[in-house]
Design a protein around this motif. Structure first.
Motif, PDB file in Angstrom:
ATOM      1  N   GLY A  91       0.808  -1.206   0.000  1.00 49.36           N
ATOM      2  CA  GLY A  91       0.000   0.000   0.000  1.00 49.36           C
ATOM      3  C   GLY A  91       0.842   1.257   0.000  1.00 49.36           C
ATOM      4  N   PRO A  92       0.233   2.406   0.278  1.00 47.93           N
ATOM      5  CA  PRO A  92       0.958   3.675   0.213  1.00 47.93           C
ATOM      6  C   PRO A  92       1.950   3.840   1.354  1.00 47.93           C
ATOM      7  CG  PRO A  92      -1.287   4.026   0.978  1.00 47.93           C
ATOM      8  CD  PRO A  92      -1.196   2.586   0.574  1.00 47.93           C
ATOM      9  N   ALA A  93       3.000   4.614   1.082  1.00 53.35           N
ATOM     10  CA  ALA A  93       4.031   4.883   2.076  1.00 53.35           C
ATOM     11  C   ALA A  93       4.642   6.247   1.785  1.00 53.35           C
ATOM     12  CB  ALA A  93       5.116   3.805   2.048  1.00 53.35           C
ATOM     13  N   ALA A  94       5.073   6.935   2.825  1.00 60.08           N
ATOM     14  CA  ALA A  94       5.775   8.205   2.661  1.00 60.08           C
ATOM     15  C   ALA A  94       7.236   7.933   2.335  1.00 60.08           C
ATOM     16  CB  ALA A  94       5.660   9.040   3.935  1.00 60.08           C
ATOM     17  N   ARG A  95       7.830   8.834   1.547  1.00 67.19           N
ATOM     18  CA  ARG A  95       9.231   8.630   1.143  1.00 67.19           C
ATOM     19  C   ARG A  95       9.966   9.962   1.023  1.00 67.19           C
ATOM     20  NH1 ARG A  95      10.549   5.006  -3.988  1.00 67.19           N
ATOM     21  NH2 ARG A  95      10.424   3.411  -2.347  1.00 67.19           N
ATOM     22  N   THR A  96      11.223   9.953   1.435  1.00 63.25           N
ATOM     23  CA  THR A  96      12.135  11.052   1.121  1.00 63.25           C
ATOM     24  C   THR A  96      13.261  10.501   0.275  1.00 63.25           C
ATOM     25  OG1 THR A  96      13.612  10.765   3.033  1.00 63.25           O
ATOM     26  CG2 THR A  96      11.658  12.155   3.339  1.00 63.25           C
ATOM     27  N   GLN A  97      13.779  11.325  -0.634  1.00 65.54           N
ATOM     28  CA  GLN A  97      14.992  10.957  -1.349  1.00 65.54           C
ATOM     29  C   GLN A  97      15.741  12.237  -1.702  1.00 65.54           C
ATOM     30  OE1 GLN A  97      13.283   8.966  -4.954  1.00 65.54           O
ATOM     31  NE2 GLN A  97      14.571  10.395  -6.094  1.00 65.54           N
ATOM     32  N   GLY A  98      17.067  12.127  -1.703  1.00 63.80           N
ATOM     33  CA  GLY A  98      17.858  13.301  -2.023  1.00 63.80           C
ATOM     34  C   GLY A  98      19.326  13.079  -1.740  1.00 63.80           C
ATOM     35  N   ILE A  99      20.070  14.171  -1.787  1.00 64.14           N
ATOM     36  CA  ILE A  99      21.471  14.203  -1.378  1.00 64.14           C
ATOM     37  C   ILE A  99      21.488  14.953  -0.058  1.00 64.14           C
ATOM     38  CG2 ILE A  99      23.816  14.892  -1.978  1.00 64.14           C
ATOM     39  CD1 ILE A  99      22.639  12.853  -3.905  1.00 64.14           C
ATOM     40  N   GLU A 100      21.778  14.245   1.028  1.00 63.84           N
ATOM     41  CA  GLU A 100      21.613  14.836   2.350  1.00 63.84           C
ATOM     42  C   GLU A 100      22.893  14.786   3.166  1.00 63.84           C
ATOM     43  OE1 GLU A 100      18.057  14.570   4.437  1.00 63.84           O
ATOM     44  OE2 GLU A 100      17.003  13.355   2.939  1.00 63.84           O
ATOM     45  N   ASP A 101      22.982  15.708   4.121  1.00 62.47           N
ATOM     46  CA  ASP A 101      24.079  15.730   5.078  1.00 62.47           C
ATOM     47  C   ASP A 101      23.602  15.000   6.327  1.00 62.47           C
ATOM     48  OD1 ASP A 101      25.890  17.224   3.473  1.00 62.47           O
ATOM     49  OD2 ASP A 101      24.767  19.045   3.949  1.00 62.47           O
ATOM     50  N   MET A 128      17.628   7.504   0.530  1.00 62.08           N
ATOM     51  CA  MET A 128      16.202   7.275   0.307  1.00 62.08           C
ATOM     52  C   MET A 128      15.644   6.599   1.550  1.00 62.08           C
ATOM     53  SD  MET A 128      14.188   4.933  -2.534  1.00 62.08           S
ATOM     54  CE  MET A 128      14.458   6.064  -3.906  1.00 62.08           C
ATOM     55  N   GLN A 129      14.565   7.169   2.111  1.00 65.27           N
ATOM     56  CA  GLN A 129      13.919   6.597   3.282  1.00 65.27           C
ATOM     57  C   GLN A 129      12.422   6.433   3.003  1.00 65.27           C
ATOM     58  OE1 GLN A 129      15.990   7.851   7.254  1.00 65.27           O
ATOM     59  NE2 GLN A 129      15.560   9.743   6.135  1.00 65.27           N
ATOM     60  N   THR A 130      11.921   5.221   3.223  1.00 68.28           N
ATOM     61  CA  THR A 130      10.517   4.918   2.973  1.00 68.28           C
ATOM     62  C   THR A 130       9.883   4.451   4.279  1.00 68.28           C
ATOM     63  OG1 THR A 130      11.102   4.241   0.717  1.00 68.28           O
ATOM     64  CG2 THR A 130       8.919   3.625   1.518  1.00 68.28           C
ATOM     65  N   TYR A 131       8.774   5.095   4.651  1.00 64.88           N
ATOM     66  CA  TYR A 131       8.088   4.848   5.924  1.00 64.88           C
ATOM     67  C   TYR A 131       6.822   4.046   5.647  1.00 64.88           C
ATOM     68  CZ  TYR A 131      11.110   8.731   7.436  1.00 64.88           C
ATOM     69  OH  TYR A 131      12.181   9.543   7.700  1.00 64.88           O
ATOM     70  N   ILE A 132       6.841   2.764   6.005  1.00 63.65           N
ATOM     71  CA  ILE A 132       5.749   1.851   5.669  1.00 63.65           C
ATOM     72  C   ILE A 132       4.963   1.521   6.944  1.00 63.65           C
ATOM     73  CG2 ILE A 132       5.155  -0.353   4.606  1.00 63.65           C
ATOM     74  CD1 ILE A 132       7.942  -0.302   3.267  1.00 63.65           C
ATOM     75  N   GLY A 135       1.221   3.406  15.868  1.00 68.60           N
ATOM     76  CA  GLY A 135       2.332   4.344  15.941  1.00 68.60           C
ATOM     77  C   GLY A 135       3.651   3.825  15.394  1.00 68.60           C
ATOM     78  N   LYS A 136       3.652   2.626  14.800  1.00 71.74           N
ATOM     79  CA  LYS A 136       4.908   2.022  14.319  1.00 71.74           C
ATOM     80  C   LYS A 136       4.954   2.009  12.789  1.00 71.74           C
ATOM     81  CE  LYS A 136       6.598   0.590  18.366  1.00 71.74           C
ATOM     82  NZ  LYS A 136       7.909   0.997  18.893  1.00 71.74           N
ATOM     83  N   VAL A 137       6.139   2.241  12.242  1.00 71.83           N
ATOM     84  CA  VAL A 137       6.371   2.092  10.808  1.00 71.83           C
ATOM     85  C   VAL A 137       7.653   1.313  10.588  1.00 71.83           C
ATOM     86  CG1 VAL A 137       5.175   4.234  10.188  1.00 71.83           C
ATOM     87  CG2 VAL A 137       7.648   4.277  10.605  1.00 71.83           C
ATOM     88  N   ALA A 138       7.689   0.578   9.491  1.00 67.66           N
ATOM     89  CA  ALA A 138       8.946  -0.028   9.041  1.00 67.66           C
ATOM     90  C   ALA A 138       9.662   1.021   8.203  1.00 67.66           C
ATOM     91  CB  ALA A 138       8.670  -1.285   8.223  1.00 67.66           C
ATOM     92  N   LEU A 139      10.874   1.375   8.600  1.00 61.66           N
ATOM     93  CA  LEU A 139      11.678   2.350   7.879  1.00 61.66           C
ATOM     94  C   LEU A 139      12.710   1.611   7.042  1.00 61.66           C
ATOM     95  CD1 LEU A 139      12.737   5.171   7.200  1.00 61.66           C
ATOM     96  CD2 LEU A 139      14.053   5.110   9.335  1.00 61.66           C
ATOM     97  N   VAL A 140      12.560   1.682   5.724  1.00 63.72           N
ATOM     98  CA  VAL A 140      13.529   1.084   4.802  1.00 63.72           C
ATOM     99  C   VAL A 140      14.403   2.222   4.284  1.00 63.72           C
ATOM    100  CG1 VAL A 140      13.879  -0.309   2.741  1.00 63.72           C
ATOM    101  CG2 VAL A 140      11.839  -0.678   4.165  1.00 63.72           C
ATOM    102  N   ALA A 141      15.679   2.203   4.654  1.00 61.35           N
ATOM    103  CA  ALA A 141      16.586   3.304   4.329  1.00 61.35           C
ATOM    104  C   ALA A 141      17.739   2.801   3.470  1.00 61.35           C
ATOM    105  CB  ALA A 141      17.130   3.939   5.608  1.00 61.35           C
ATOM    106  N   GLY A 142      17.925   3.438   2.311  1.00 63.90           N
ATOM    107  CA  GLY A 142      19.052   3.115   1.438  1.00 63.90           C
ATOM    108  C   GLY A 142      19.987   4.311   1.358  1.00 63.90           C
ATOM    109  N   SER A 143      21.294   4.072   1.456  1.00 67.39           N
ATOM    110  CA  SER A 143      22.246   5.183   1.404  1.00 67.39           C
ATOM    111  C   SER A 143      23.534   4.766   0.726  1.00 67.39           C
ATOM    112  CB  SER A 143      22.549   5.709   2.813  1.00 67.39           C
ATOM    113  OG  SER A 143      23.249   4.753   3.577  1.00 67.39           O
ATOM    114  N   SER A 144      24.205   5.751   0.151  1.00 72.04           N
ATOM    115  CA  SER A 144      25.525   5.567  -0.461  1.00 72.04           C
ATOM    116  C   SER A 144      26.232   6.906  -0.464  1.00 72.04           C
ATOM    117  CB  SER A 144      25.401   5.044  -1.903  1.00 72.04           C
ATOM    118  OG  SER A 144      26.693   5.050  -2.530  1.00 72.04           O
TER     119      SER A 144
END
Length: 224
Positions: free
Chosen positions: A153-163, A180-184, A191-200
């Motif tokens: 289903g739907p999930a909130a997401r951020t993506q970018g170049i971050e500090d 990239m962080q996706t809040y499922i 009150g709980k979400v699974a946070l899937v975070a990808g970084s490089s």
């Protein structure tokens, strides 16, 4: 990074390995590393993993110490973030520096000042996440969206170049990274979400990593 090397990076996703943990499963590229993130055992575990892979692929020997350092740091950061899973890639395509990236899965939550659970509705989460515009080339930036995870289903997401703040650093230093962080929303867990975070930290390959992180996150499923 040449076009050929970028293609090789993307091609590594074609063979996927399904990882299942308590409450969820996710598919990651077969060539990625997964390891114990517990402080008492992770360093020895990572050294053994790197030694084993270098024995099977002697061409990786020049990058041995870089692999160990990257994986140990990734494991430490994952533990501090409460990760239930941490998978990393550390690949050499003939350059001086390995191409590295990671994906973690954490169960996170919080409460308001009045003690109520924070909302997990994707639109509400997205509304609380700050968008950041780059004012000039080379600046950090963040985009906020909602996405649809197939079968979830739907999930909130951020993506970018971050500090990103360095965990536990007394000087409050940051590291710039593709993120990239996706809040499922977690079913049945208020009150709980699974946070899937990808970084490089390989900024030149941001678009390729966004594609890989999106592909991995799209395989996330809750399980009983």
């Amino acid at each position: 990074m040449t076009n050929g090397e970028t293609g090789n990076l993307m091609a590594r996703y074609t063979e996927a390995l399904t990882v299942e943990r308590g409450g969820f499963r996710i598919k990651v590229p077969e060539s990625w590393w997964e390891f114990d993130v517990r402080p008492e055992s992770r360093d020895d575990s990572i050294r053994r993993m790197v030694d084993d892979r270098v024995r099977r692929h002697p061409e990786l020997e020049p990058s041995r110490s870089a692999y160990v350092t990257f994986l140990q740091k990734a494991a430490s950061d994952a533990w501090k973030s409460g990760a239930m899973y941490c998978g990393c890639m550390a690949e050499s395509f003939g350059g001086d520096t390995p191409i590295t990236g990671s994906v973690t899965v954490s169960l996170v939550g919080g409460r308001t000042s009045s003690g109520d659970p924070l909302p997990t509705d994707p639109a509400a989460i997205a509304g609380q996440l700050a968008v950041k515009e780059a004012k000039k080339p080379g600046d950090s930036w963040r985009k906020v969206t909602t996405v649809d995870i197939p079968g979830v289903g739907p999930a909130a997401r951020t993506q970018g170049i971050e500090d990103i703040p360095v965990p536990g650093d007394a000087l409050n230093r940051t590291v710039r990274a593709v993120l990239m962080q996706t809040y499922i929303p977690a079913p049945g867990q208020e009150g709980k979400v699974a946070l899937v975070a990808g970084s490089s930290q390989v900024l030149d390959l941001a678009d390729s990593f966004f594609d890989i992180f999106d592909a991995i996150t799209s395989t996330f499923r809750f399980v009983d």
